[in-house]
Design an enzyme around this catalytic site. Sequence first.
Site, PDB file in Angstrom:
ATOM      1  N   GLY A  48      41.042  16.338  27.660  1.00 26.08           N
ATOM      2  CA  GLY A  48      41.225  15.173  27.796  1.00 26.08           C
ATOM      3  C   GLY A  48      41.619  14.858  29.362  1.00 26.08           C
ATOM      4  N   LEU A  93      45.296  19.008  33.455  1.00 21.64           N
ATOM      5  CA  LEU A  93      44.990  19.103  34.797  1.00 21.64           C
ATOM      6  C   LEU A  93      45.198  19.836  35.966  1.00 21.64           C
ATOM      7  CD1 LEU A  93      41.371  17.263  33.179  1.00 21.64           C
ATOM      8  CD2 LEU A  93      41.916  19.711  33.395  1.00 21.64           C
TER       9      LEU A  93
HETATM   10 NI    NI Z   1      47.792  16.448  31.637  1.00 22.76          NI
END
Ligand code: NI
Length: 189
Positions: A48, A93
């Site tokens: 995501g 991320l």
């Molecule tokens: Ni994240």
Amino acid sequence: MAVLPMHYIDKDPILRKKARKVKDLQSPEIQRLIDDMIESMYHYRGVGIAANQVGSLHRIAIIQRPDDPEPLVLLNLELTRKEGEREVVEGCLSMPGWQGQILRAERVWGQALDRHGKRIRFKGETDLLAQALEHECDHLDGKLYIDYIRDKADLYEVEVGQEEDGEGEVAPEPGPRAVEAASKQETLR
Ligand code: NI
């Protein structure tokens, strides 16, 4: 479509800001941002991505689990109810090279709009979808998974680039290196 630069923790306060609701979702700017976010999610190999992570404060998140044929485009994502508690391993991320063990809900309810403005309802979702919904909704509220770390030993380093071992936005399972690191009780610097 374009890959947008990732914003990393500690270098950018945008990760701590609350995203604003999208009003003109049919505008070329928003539609282009959605396409770029999808491209960026693929590039960085995440399950995501939230708009804050690519430098935007529009309330937009994308989720695509490994078995999903298409990405879920979620505008104005809100969670309305959570139930239960479970241990999960998570990465982000915006924080490559780290994973953490935290508590997430067992089931989540909520809603969003797709890129055409059609309402999407989440009713007691479980497993990776529930985890991803919480993770991305948190991003849009300026929160990160590390906010839920209870013991510094629950946050540990993994080798950057080991995405196939589960690192990345929302890791379903700890990889072998994560387990090894955890067993050595590596601590947060
Ligand atoms: Ni994240």
